[in-house]
Design an enzyme around this catalytic site. Structure first.
Site, PDB file in Angstrom:
ATOM      1  N   GLN A 181       0.841  -1.200   0.000  1.00 18.28           N
ATOM      2  CA  GLN A 181       0.000   0.000   0.000  1.00 18.28           C
ATOM      3  C   GLN A 181       0.875   1.249   0.000  1.00 18.28           C
ATOM      4  O   GLN A 181       1.712   1.422   0.886  1.00 18.28           O
ATOM      5  CB  GLN A 181      -0.917   0.006   1.234  1.00 18.28           C
ATOM      6  CG  GLN A 181      -1.882   1.193   1.249  1.00 18.28           C
ATOM      7  CD  GLN A 181      -2.854   1.140   2.423  1.00 18.28           C
ATOM      8  OE1 GLN A 181      -2.726   0.309   3.326  1.00 18.28           O
ATOM      9  NE2 GLN A 181      -3.821   2.041   2.424  1.00 18.28           N
ATOM     10  N   HIS A 220      -8.377   1.880  -0.513  1.00 19.41           N
ATOM     11  CA  HIS A 220      -8.822   1.869  -1.903  1.00 19.41           C
ATOM     12  C   HIS A 220      -8.804   0.446  -2.431  1.00 19.41           C
ATOM     13  O   HIS A 220      -7.898  -0.325  -2.131  1.00 19.41           O
ATOM     14  CB  HIS A 220      -7.943   2.772  -2.787  1.00 19.41           C
ATOM     15  CG  HIS A 220      -6.477   2.531  -2.637  1.00 19.41           C
ATOM     16  ND1 HIS A 220      -5.757   3.012  -1.561  1.00 19.41           N
ATOM     17  CD2 HIS A 220      -5.593   1.843  -3.397  1.00 19.41           C
ATOM     18  CE1 HIS A 220      -4.491   2.638  -1.671  1.00 19.41           C
ATOM     19  NE2 HIS A 220      -4.365   1.922  -2.784  1.00 19.41           N
ATOM     20  N   HIS A 240      -8.547  -1.709  -5.856  1.00 26.22           N
ATOM     21  CA  HIS A 240      -8.214  -1.678  -7.278  1.00 26.22           C
ATOM     22  C   HIS A 240      -9.165  -2.629  -8.000  1.00 26.22           C
ATOM     23  O   HIS A 240      -9.319  -3.784  -7.570  1.00 26.22           O
ATOM     24  CB  HIS A 240      -6.796  -2.208  -7.525  1.00 26.22           C
ATOM     25  CG  HIS A 240      -5.694  -1.432  -6.870  1.00 26.22           C
ATOM     26  ND1 HIS A 240      -4.865  -0.581  -7.575  1.00 26.22           N
ATOM     27  CD2 HIS A 240      -5.250  -1.387  -5.587  1.00 26.22           C
ATOM     28  CE1 HIS A 240      -3.961  -0.060  -6.756  1.00 26.22           C
ATOM     29  NE2 HIS A 240      -4.168  -0.532  -5.543  1.00 26.22           N
TER      30      HIS A 240
END
Ligand code: 5GP
Ligand code: ZN
Length: 112
Positions: free
Chosen positions: A92, A98, A100
């Site tokens: 990260q 987040h 992907h």
């Protein structure tokens, strides 16, 4: 506000947005690793899955559902991969949670 993804969520930094819902937004990755490479983030700052709390359960679910909506919106028909790099060894680099969404080619396994 110094977090780059909080600034994208606030519209202070431009991003090529794909979809937005109440709690999350999706935008194209700046450095795509596949023909489809979209990031899905909660608008509210959470560092990572590693620090998410019980109160974040609904938002985490919304992130995953948004990944599916991104795949639908971009006409992904042959499958996709959702990746949540978490922490240093997880790779990260941006400390705002987040997911992907990667698609458009066959993806290798195991990851590097
Ligand atoms: P991580 O390595 O933390 O899992 O993923 C961070 C991702 O964010 C990388 O794929 C990187 O290309 C993407 N990224 C970093 N900064 C920006 C930015 O300002 N805009 C966009 N659209 N993507 C970014
Ligand atoms: Zn943030």
């Amino acid at each position: 506000m110094s977090c780059i993804f909080c600034r994208i969520a606030a519209g202070e930094i431009p991003a090529q947005r794909v979809l937005e819902s109440e709690g999350v937004i999706a935008f194209h990755d700046l450095n795509p690793q596949a023909p489809v490479h979209v990031l899905v983030i909660p608008k509210r700052h959470i560092d990572s899955v590693g620090t998410a709390g019980e109160d974040d359960a609904a938002l985490l679910g919304e992130v995953l559902l948004q990944c599916r909506r991104v795949a639908d919106a971009l006409n992904v028909t042959r499958g996709f991969r959702v990746v949540l790099n978490t922490g240093e060894n997880g790779g990260q680099t941006v400390p705002h949670l987040h997911a992907h969404v990667l698609a458009g080619r066959s993806l290798g396994w195991p990851p590097g």
